[in-house]
Design an enzyme around this catalytic site. Structure first.
Site, mmCIF file in Angstrom:
data_model
loop_
_atom_site.group_PDB
_atom_site.id
_atom_site.type_symbol
_atom_site.label_atom_id
_atom_site.label_comp_id
_atom_site.label_asym_id
_atom_site.label_seq_id
_atom_site.Cartn_x
_atom_site.Cartn_y
_atom_site.Cartn_z
ATOM 1 N N VAL A 55 -101.689 18.238 42.404
ATOM 2 C CA VAL A 55 -102.775 17.303 42.047
ATOM 3 C C VAL A 55 -102.663 15.966 42.771
ATOM 4 C CG1 VAL A 55 -103.268 18.324 39.789
ATOM 5 C CG2 VAL A 55 -101.561 16.492 39.954
ATOM 6 N N TYR A 115 -92.777 6.472 34.104
ATOM 7 C CA TYR A 115 -93.582 7.402 33.294
ATOM 8 C C TYR A 115 -94.466 6.636 32.307
ATOM 9 C CZ TYR A 115 -94.367 11.400 30.108
ATOM 10 O OH TYR A 115 -94.911 12.386 29.320
HETATM 11 N N1 CAA Z 1 -83.748 5.801 22.828
HETATM 12 C C1 CAA Z 1 -82.730 5.030 22.477
HETATM 13 N N2 CAA Z 1 -81.613 4.872 23.219
HETATM 14 C C2 CAA Z 1 -81.539 5.557 24.363
HETATM 15 C C3 CAA Z 1 -82.563 6.398 24.821
HETATM 16 C C4 CAA Z 1 -83.705 6.507 23.985
HETATM 17 N N3 CAA Z 1 -84.739 7.241 24.295
HETATM 18 N N4 CAA Z 1 -82.199 6.910 25.994
HETATM 19 C C5 CAA Z 1 -80.981 6.436 26.282
HETATM 20 N N5 CAA Z 1 -80.579 5.618 25.303
HETATM 21 C C6 CAA Z 1 -79.334 4.890 25.219
HETATM 22 C C7 CAA Z 1 -78.135 5.831 25.299
HETATM 23 O O1 CAA Z 1 -77.873 6.400 24.029
HETATM 24 C C8 CAA Z 1 -77.044 4.913 25.784
HETATM 25 O O2 CAA Z 1 -76.602 4.158 24.699
HETATM 26 P P1 CAA Z 1 -75.089 3.612 24.680
HETATM 27 O O3 CAA Z 1 -74.962 2.696 25.860
HETATM 28 O O4 CAA Z 1 -74.998 2.932 23.349
HETATM 29 O O5 CAA Z 1 -74.226 4.854 24.779
HETATM 30 C C9 CAA Z 1 -77.776 3.958 26.730
HETATM 31 O O6 CAA Z 1 -79.169 4.047 26.374
HETATM 32 C C10 CAA Z 1 -77.600 4.350 28.181
HETATM 33 O O7 CAA Z 1 -77.915 5.734 28.299
HETATM 34 P P2 CAA Z 1 -77.072 6.696 29.240
HETATM 35 O O8 CAA Z 1 -75.606 6.513 29.039
HETATM 36 O O9 CAA Z 1 -77.636 8.075 29.028
HETATM 37 O O10 CAA Z 1 -77.455 6.097 30.675
HETATM 38 P P3 CAA Z 1 -77.770 6.878 31.988
HETATM 39 O O11 CAA Z 1 -78.034 5.859 33.036
HETATM 40 O O12 CAA Z 1 -76.752 7.943 32.246
HETATM 41 O O13 CAA Z 1 -79.134 7.663 31.661
HETATM 42 C C11 CAA Z 1 -81.409 7.873 30.983
HETATM 43 C C12 CAA Z 1 -80.268 6.906 31.283
HETATM 44 C C13 CAA Z 1 -81.803 8.644 32.262
HETATM 45 C C14 CAA Z 1 -82.583 7.004 30.538
HETATM 46 C C15 CAA Z 1 -80.984 8.916 29.918
HETATM 47 O O14 CAA Z 1 -80.405 8.248 28.830
HETATM 48 C C16 CAA Z 1 -82.174 9.684 29.403
HETATM 49 O O15 CAA Z 1 -82.627 10.614 30.042
HETATM 50 N N6 CAA Z 1 -82.675 9.269 28.227
HETATM 51 C C17 CAA Z 1 -83.864 9.926 27.648
HETATM 52 C C18 CAA Z 1 -85.101 9.233 28.091
HETATM 53 C C19 CAA Z 1 -86.250 9.824 27.331
HETATM 54 O O16 CAA Z 1 -86.405 9.583 26.142
HETATM 55 N N7 CAA Z 1 -87.092 10.589 28.027
HETATM 56 C C20 CAA Z 1 -88.179 11.291 27.409
HETATM 57 C C21 CAA Z 1 -88.364 12.629 28.131
HETATM 58 S S1 CAA Z 1 -89.578 13.633 27.328
HETATM 59 C C22 CAA Z 1 -90.999 12.929 27.782
HETATM 60 O O17 CAA Z 1 -91.073 12.078 28.615
HETATM 61 C C23 CAA Z 1 -92.242 13.405 27.092
HETATM 62 C C24 CAA Z 1 -92.917 12.277 26.480
HETATM 63 O O18 CAA Z 1 -94.012 11.909 26.931
HETATM 64 C C25 CAA Z 1 -92.354 11.658 25.289
HETATM 65 P P1 NAI Z 2 -93.874 20.960 31.564
HETATM 66 O O1 NAI Z 2 -92.881 20.385 32.508
HETATM 67 O O2 NAI Z 2 -93.490 22.058 30.656
HETATM 68 O O3 NAI Z 2 -95.196 21.392 32.332
HETATM 69 C C1 NAI Z 2 -95.794 20.561 33.283
HETATM 70 C C2 NAI Z 2 -96.498 21.414 34.299
HETATM 71 O O4 NAI Z 2 -97.129 20.552 35.257
HETATM 72 C C3 NAI Z 2 -95.550 22.332 35.086
HETATM 73 O O5 NAI Z 2 -96.055 23.636 35.132
HETATM 74 C C4 NAI Z 2 -95.523 21.690 36.468
HETATM 75 O O6 NAI Z 2 -95.298 22.637 37.501
HETATM 76 C C5 NAI Z 2 -96.914 21.088 36.537
HETATM 77 N N1 NAI Z 2 -97.020 20.010 37.528
HETATM 78 C C6 NAI Z 2 -96.197 18.957 37.667
HETATM 79 N N2 NAI Z 2 -96.570 18.211 38.707
HETATM 80 C C7 NAI Z 2 -97.668 18.811 39.243
HETATM 81 C C8 NAI Z 2 -98.486 18.533 40.351
HETATM 82 N N3 NAI Z 2 -98.256 17.481 41.148
HETATM 83 N N4 NAI Z 2 -99.526 19.349 40.604
HETATM 84 C C9 NAI Z 2 -99.756 20.433 39.837
HETATM 85 N N5 NAI Z 2 -98.989 20.768 38.796
HETATM 86 C C10 NAI Z 2 -97.955 19.963 38.491
HETATM 87 O O7 NAI Z 2 -94.360 19.676 30.720
HETATM 88 P P2 NAI Z 2 -95.215 19.576 29.393
HETATM 89 O O8 NAI Z 2 -94.342 19.036 28.354
HETATM 90 O O9 NAI Z 2 -96.000 20.793 29.160
HETATM 91 O O10 NAI Z 2 -96.195 18.362 29.811
HETATM 92 C C11 NAI Z 2 -97.594 18.481 29.934
HETATM 93 C C12 NAI Z 2 -98.168 17.064 29.852
HETATM 94 O O11 NAI Z 2 -97.893 16.517 28.577
HETATM 95 C C13 NAI Z 2 -97.578 16.096 30.870
HETATM 96 O O12 NAI Z 2 -98.589 15.236 31.352
HETATM 97 C C14 NAI Z 2 -96.590 15.319 30.049
HETATM 98 O O13 NAI Z 2 -96.353 14.050 30.606
HETATM 99 C C15 NAI Z 2 -97.325 15.243 28.740
HETATM 100 N N6 NAI Z 2 -96.498 14.948 27.595
HETATM 101 C C16 NAI Z 2 -95.471 15.796 27.244
HETATM 102 C C17 NAI Z 2 -94.714 15.498 26.144
HETATM 103 C C18 NAI Z 2 -93.553 16.340 25.734
HETATM 104 O O14 NAI Z 2 -92.801 15.882 24.874
HETATM 105 N N7 NAI Z 2 -93.365 17.542 26.272
HETATM 106 C C19 NAI Z 2 -94.977 14.313 25.317
HETATM 107 C C20 NAI Z 2 -96.077 13.513 25.790
HETATM 108 C C21 NAI Z 2 -96.806 13.839 26.874
#
Ligand code: CAA
Ligand code: NAI
Length: 243
Positions: free
Chosen positions: A60, A151
């Site tokens: 995309v 993000y």
């Molecule tokens: N909330 C609160 N505290 C958090 C946190 C979170 N979401 N993420 C990390 N921390 C804290 C850790 O527990 C750690 O605390 P301490 O120093 O007290 O131990 C501190 O922050 C530093 O974290 P790391 O040691 O893990 O540091 P790092 O540099 O190795 O990694 C990071 C940093 C990449 C941000 C990693 O912590 C991480 O991946 N965290 C999760 C981030 C997250 O929540 N992502 C959501 C993914 S799902 C998604 O994105 C869908 C959506 O729309 C919601």
């Molecule tokens: P997923 O990683 O399971 O699926 C995402 C899909 O998007 C994959 O199939 C990947 O190949 C495709 N994709 C990524 N980049 C692309 C690109 N440039 N062109 C075409 N396809 C691409 O993730 P999930 O969880 O299903 O996420 C879907 C949407 O929901 C995302 O926008 C994500 O940010 C959003 N979202 C997800 C949450 C979660 O907790 N899983 C929470 C809030 C939002």
């Protein structure tokens, strides 16, 4: 059948929430255009739906690929009634450690990707005088999240774009809304550190992660005629993370 006779384009449709949405939308009678850059998985899963679904291996963030696909879809299906901008990625890092490359890469897909698809599809909706655009924001874009500068910026931007497009396109008969999911059980959440995942359930009122179907059902509502008087809305589907 809530989507009988409709053509829906769903991006990021090969996995997770997008795939659950393909399933729900086809169950409700839509013909679905599955868009994903994961060619292998996309081809495999599209086959399981038969002729009701067509898969396009498209990134995309690549405008040319998006334009060619949309022209082909309109030539084959004759219309696009619903666009679900669901594709998205994470490249999480603390602010001080985040590389410029990771910042820009997430913007290219989560932000420019939504712009590319919407801008390319909208002229066909305007011509028809009707349409539904749904884009995926996130709890991270609304409330912020540790490690998600890039993000969260894109997911907050989706709220702004959605409201701007709702104002621009309302007079053309097009409804534009966003869904803001909370933490949902897909590969995206699976990649999070265990320690952070463990903290999650304590902040979710319903005490569980979302299921991909929970989000797909919200997309379905906003894609169906049941939501015809709703535009510019951000629907939170997050188990009550913050209120
Ligand atoms: N909330 C609160 N505290 C958090 C946190 C979170 N979401 N993420 C990390 N921390 C804290 C850790 O527990 C750690 O605390 P301490 O120093 O007290 O131990 C501190 O922050 C530093 O974290 P790391 O040691 O893990 O540091 P790092 O540099 O190795 O990694 C990071 C940093 C990449 C941000 C990693 O912590 C991480 O991946 N965290 C999760 C981030 C997250 O929540 N992502 C959501 C993914 S799902 C998604 O994105 C869908 C959506 O729309 C919601
Ligand atoms: P997923 O990683 O399971 O699926 C995402 C899909 O998007 C994959 O199939 C990947 O190949 C495709 N994709 C990524 N980049 C692309 C690109 N440039 N062109 C075409 N396809 C691409 O993730 P999930 O969880 O299903 O996420 C879907 C949407 O929901 C995302 O926008 C994500 O940010 C959003 N979202 C997800 C949450 C979660 O907790 N899983 C929470 C809030 C939002």
């Amino acid at each position: 059948m809530r989507l009988q006779g409709k053509v829906a384009m769903i991006t990021g449709a090969a996995n997770g929430i997008g795939l659950a949405s393909v399933k729900r939308f086809t169950e409700e009678g839509a013909r679905v255009v599955m868009v994903d850059y994961d060619d292998k998985t996309g081809q495999q899963v599209a086959q399981t739906f038969g002729e009701q679904v067509k898969f396009y291996a498209v990134d995309v963030s690549n405008r040319q690929q998006v334009q060619e696909m949309v022209e082909d879809v309109v030539a084959s299906f004759g219309q696009i009634d619903i666009l679900v901008n669901n594709a998205g990625i994470t490249r999480d890092a603390m602010l001080v450690k985040m590389t410029e490359e990771d910042f820009n890469h997430v913007l290219q897909i989560n932000l420019n990707g939504v712009f590319n698809c919407t801008q390319t599809v909208v002229p066909y909706m305007i011509e028809k005088g009707t349409g539904k655009i749904i884009s995926t924001s996130s709890v991270s874009g609304v409330y912020g999240n540790v490690g998600q500068t890039n993000y969260a910026a894109t997911k907050a931007a989706i709220v702004g774009m959605t409201k701007s497009w709702a104002k621009e396109l309302g007079r053309k008969g097009i409804c534009v809304n966003a869904v803001a999911p909370g933490f949902t059980a897909t590969n995206m959440v699976e990649k999070m550190p265990d320690k952070v995942k463990e903290q999650m359930s304590s902040i979710i009122s319903l005490q569980r992660l979302g299921k991909p179907e929970d989000i797909a059902n919200a997309y379905l509502f906003l894609a169906s005629d049941e939501s015809n008087y709703i535009t510019g809305h951000v629907l939170h589907v997050d188990g009550g993370i913050m209120m």
